[in-house]
Design an enzyme around this catalytic site. Structure first.
Site, PDB file in Angstrom:
ATOM      1  N   SER A 106      -8.310   4.975  -1.031  1.00 42.50           N
ATOM      2  CA  SER A 106      -7.570   5.780   0.080  1.00 42.50           C
ATOM      3  C   SER A 106      -8.034   7.509  -0.700  1.00 42.50           C
ATOM      4  CB  SER A 106      -6.736   5.029   0.162  1.00 42.50           C
ATOM      5  OG  SER A 106      -6.263   4.814   0.477  1.00 42.50           O
ATOM      6  N   HIS A 127     -12.489   0.648   4.609  1.00 46.15           N
ATOM      7  CA  HIS A 127     -10.766   1.079   4.410  1.00 46.15           C
ATOM      8  C   HIS A 127     -10.003   0.432   5.793  1.00 46.15           C
ATOM      9  CE1 HIS A 127      -7.852   4.159   4.072  1.00 46.15           C
ATOM     10  NE2 HIS A 127      -7.734   3.809   3.533  1.00 46.15           N
ATOM     11  N   GLU A 139     -12.713   1.909   8.354  1.00 43.04           N
ATOM     12  CA  GLU A 139     -13.865   2.507   8.234  1.00 43.04           C
ATOM     13  C   GLU A 139     -14.141   2.595   7.353  1.00 43.04           C
ATOM     14  OE1 GLU A 139     -11.698   7.350   8.579  1.00 43.04           O
ATOM     15  OE2 GLU A 139     -10.079   6.243   6.649  1.00 43.04           O
ATOM     16  N   ASN A 178      -7.459   9.710   6.629  1.00 41.72           N
ATOM     17  CA  ASN A 178      -6.228  10.181   5.578  1.00 41.72           C
ATOM     18  C   ASN A 178      -6.097  11.886   5.755  1.00 41.72           C
ATOM     19  OD1 ASN A 178      -4.634   8.036   5.298  1.00 41.72           O
ATOM     20  ND2 ASN A 178      -6.197   7.236   3.666  1.00 41.72           N
TER      21      ASN A 178
HETATM   22  N1  LIG Z   1      -0.897   1.004   1.602  1.00 39.24           N
HETATM   23  C1  LIG Z   1      -1.607   0.902   2.376  1.00 39.24           C
HETATM   24  O1  LIG Z   1      -1.328   1.191   3.470  1.00 39.24           O
HETATM   25  C2  LIG Z   1      -3.351   1.322   1.997  1.00 39.24           C
HETATM   26  C3  LIG Z   1      -4.214   1.396   3.593  1.00 39.24           C
HETATM   27  C4  LIG Z   1      -5.583   1.674   3.492  1.00 39.24           C
HETATM   28  C5  LIG Z   1      -5.635   1.294   1.551  1.00 39.24           C
HETATM   29  N2  LIG Z   1      -4.993   1.169   0.506  1.00 39.24           N
HETATM   30  C6  LIG Z   1      -5.694   1.191  -0.603  1.00 39.24           C
HETATM   31  O2  LIG Z   1      -5.200  -0.353  -0.987  1.00 39.24           O
HETATM   32  C7  LIG Z   1      -5.590  -0.599  -2.086  1.00 39.24           C
HETATM   33  C8  LIG Z   1      -4.021  -1.524  -2.855  1.00 39.24           C
HETATM   34  O3  LIG Z   1      -3.317  -0.855  -2.396  1.00 39.24           O
HETATM   35  P1  LIG Z   1      -1.500  -1.497  -1.987  1.00 39.24           P
HETATM   36  O4  LIG Z   1      -1.051  -0.333  -0.990  1.00 39.24           O
HETATM   37  O5  LIG Z   1      -1.737  -2.638  -1.418  1.00 39.24           O
HETATM   38  O6  LIG Z   1      -1.725  -1.667  -3.552  1.00 39.24           O
HETATM   39  P2  LIG Z   1       0.057  -2.483  -4.360  1.00 39.24           P
HETATM   40  O7  LIG Z   1       0.474  -1.531  -5.250  1.00 39.24           O
HETATM   41  O8  LIG Z   1       0.541  -3.416  -3.707  1.00 39.24           O
HETATM   42  O9  LIG Z   1      -1.611  -3.869  -5.458  1.00 39.24           O
HETATM   43  C9  LIG Z   1      -2.571  -3.676  -5.442  1.00 39.24           C
HETATM   44  C10 LIG Z   1      -2.397  -5.444  -6.212  1.00 39.24           C
HETATM   45  O10 LIG Z   1      -3.588  -4.730  -6.843  1.00 39.24           O
HETATM   46  C11 LIG Z   1      -3.325  -6.470  -8.118  1.00 39.24           C
HETATM   47  N3  LIG Z   1      -4.069  -6.192  -9.645  1.00 39.24           N
HETATM   48  C12 LIG Z   1      -3.915  -4.550 -10.134  1.00 39.24           C
HETATM   49  N4  LIG Z   1      -4.759  -4.887 -10.812  1.00 39.24           N
HETATM   50  C13 LIG Z   1      -5.793  -6.034 -10.393  1.00 39.24           C
HETATM   51  C14 LIG Z   1      -6.758  -6.394 -11.337  1.00 39.24           C
HETATM   52  N5  LIG Z   1      -7.135  -6.065 -12.553  1.00 39.24           N
HETATM   53  N6  LIG Z   1      -7.712  -7.236 -10.805  1.00 39.24           N
HETATM   54  C15 LIG Z   1      -6.995  -7.838  -9.417  1.00 39.24           C
HETATM   55  N7  LIG Z   1      -5.604  -7.665  -9.452  1.00 39.24           N
HETATM   56  C16 LIG Z   1      -4.963  -6.403  -9.503  1.00 39.24           C
HETATM   57  C17 LIG Z   1      -1.778  -5.609  -8.127  1.00 39.24           C
HETATM   58  O11 LIG Z   1      -1.408  -6.962  -8.935  1.00 39.24           O
HETATM   59  C18 LIG Z   1      -1.323  -5.561  -6.519  1.00 39.24           C
HETATM   60  O12 LIG Z   1      -1.121  -6.704  -6.009  1.00 39.24           O
HETATM   61  C19 LIG Z   1      -5.212   0.671  -2.897  1.00 39.24           C
HETATM   62  O13 LIG Z   1      -7.264   1.554  -3.237  1.00 39.24           O
HETATM   63  C20 LIG Z   1      -4.802   1.268  -1.555  1.00 39.24           C
HETATM   64  O14 LIG Z   1      -5.282   3.004  -1.948  1.00 39.24           O
HETATM   65  C21 LIG Z   1      -4.093   1.833   0.896  1.00 39.24           C
END
Ligand SMILES: NC(=O)c1ccc[n+]([C@@H]2O[C@H](COP(=O)([O-])OP(=O)(O)OC[C@H]3O[C@@H](n4cnc5c(N)ncnc54)[C@H](O)[C@@H]3O)[C@@H](O)[C@H]2O)c1
Length: 272
Positions: A106, A127, A139, A178
């Site tokens: 994001s 995204h 996106e 965003n």
């Molecule tokens: N939460 C939202 O609404 C949202 C929306 C769009 C995009 N995003 C993006 O998605 C991504 C993840 O966000 P999230 O909310 O799911 O985070 P989260 O913290 O819930 O999940 C992250 C995951 O990554 C895993 N991880 C960490 N290091 C790793 C590695 N080296 N190899 C494999 N897995 C690994 C963790 O174990 C965890 O399960 C971010 O880049 C965030 O910006 C989030």
């Protein structure tokens, strides 16, 4: 987000290898996907046979080497630039040159991830929105190095294979949604922090007054306060607009580990 993306891909007939950091991560991802598939069956959106077929298309591993030979990768690790850069370097080594490499980031510029690879033309932003099985938008983000072919393939994957609706954005902080949404969420936090109104009234006001499906503080909890903070920092870094400065309360909550729904507590309590 990663489990939501994996689920949507599997439900669309794609074989998916989910790579997690450790076995706990795998168990968490598997449980989240199972729960979500069960919800879809219960809601009549998926029949039992399709549920089983989707579950069978998912493999789980902690080794990134297991993605070797895949047609595409979608990265969704923590919103941490250094970690994402490392993952992209390894994806570039592991996947064939013809594969495209997408990030669900994001806030990290797609160009910074492309710069870690030998073929930045194949790196693109995809995204998704939370919850991924429910929200139709993706996106598609083009860095200054992303090739037209990658944009076409990533767009067609999101639209035709996954059945999503795409919009296109330049590689600018916040992308389209965003950049508009985050300053709004930050102003709701500032309003609550200053005692202007209660959190319930702020949320109720936007739901009942503007027909939003949830209020801004509920949405902040759903997004994750760490992700919200990371996006606000990237917006401020890029545009220097005071509307994107994180309120002190948001910083304190993230420091305290109050990250919203995923940690059990944010503006609201989700424990139990
Ligand atoms: N939460 C939202 O609404 C949202 C929306 C769009 C995009 N995003 C993006 O998605 C991504 C993840 O966000 P999230 O909310 O799911 O985070 P989260 O913290 O819930 O999940 C992250 C995951 O990554 C895993 N991880 C960490 N290091 C790793 C590695 N080296 N190899 C494999 N897995 C690994 C963790 O174990 C965890 O399960 C971010 O880049 C965030 O910006 C989030």
């Amino acid at each position: 987000m990663g489990s939501g993306i994996a689920e949507v891909c599997a439900r669309s007939g794609v074989d998916v290898t989910v790579v997690e950091a450790d076995d706990t991560g795998i168990a968490r991802a598997q449980a989240a996907i199972e729960r979500s598939l069960d919800r879809a069956v219960k809601a009549g959106k998926l029949d039992a046979a399709d549920r089983e077929a989707a579950a069978d298309r998912l493999a789980f591993t902690t080794s990134l080497a297991d993605v070797e030979g895949s047609d595409a990768a979608i990265e969704a690790v923590f919103e941490n630039e250094e970690l994402k850069r490392r993952v992209f370097k390894r994806l570039d080594e592991a996947l064939p040159d013809a594969a495209f490499l997408a990030s669900n980031t994001s806030s990290v510029p797609i160009m910074k991830l492309g710069a870690e690879t030998t073929h930045p033309g194949r790196v693109v932003g995809l995204h998704f929105f939370n919850p991924v099985p429910v929200l139709p938008l993706v996106e598609v983000v083009r860095s200054i190095m992303t090739s037209d072919e990658t944009i076409e393939r990533a767009t067609s994957f999101a639209e035709e294979t996954l059945g999503k609706t795409t919009i296109h954005s330049q590689d600018r902080a916040g992308f389209v949604v965003n950049a508009l949404l985050i300053p709004y969420l930050l102003s709701a936090i500032r309003m609550y922090e200053s005692g202007f109104a209660s959190k319930e009234d702020i949320d109720e006001g936007m739901m009942k007054g503007c027909a939003h499906p949830m209020g801004p503080l509920q949405l902040a909890d759903l997004i994750g306060l760490d992700t919200l903070l990371a996006v606000s920092e990237s917006l401020y870094e890029e545009f220097r607009d005071p509307a994107s400065v994180a309120p002190a309360l948001l910083n304190r909550m993230v420091e305290a580990g109050l990250l919203g729904r995923k940690s059990g507590r944010g503006f609201y309590d989700y424990a139990g």
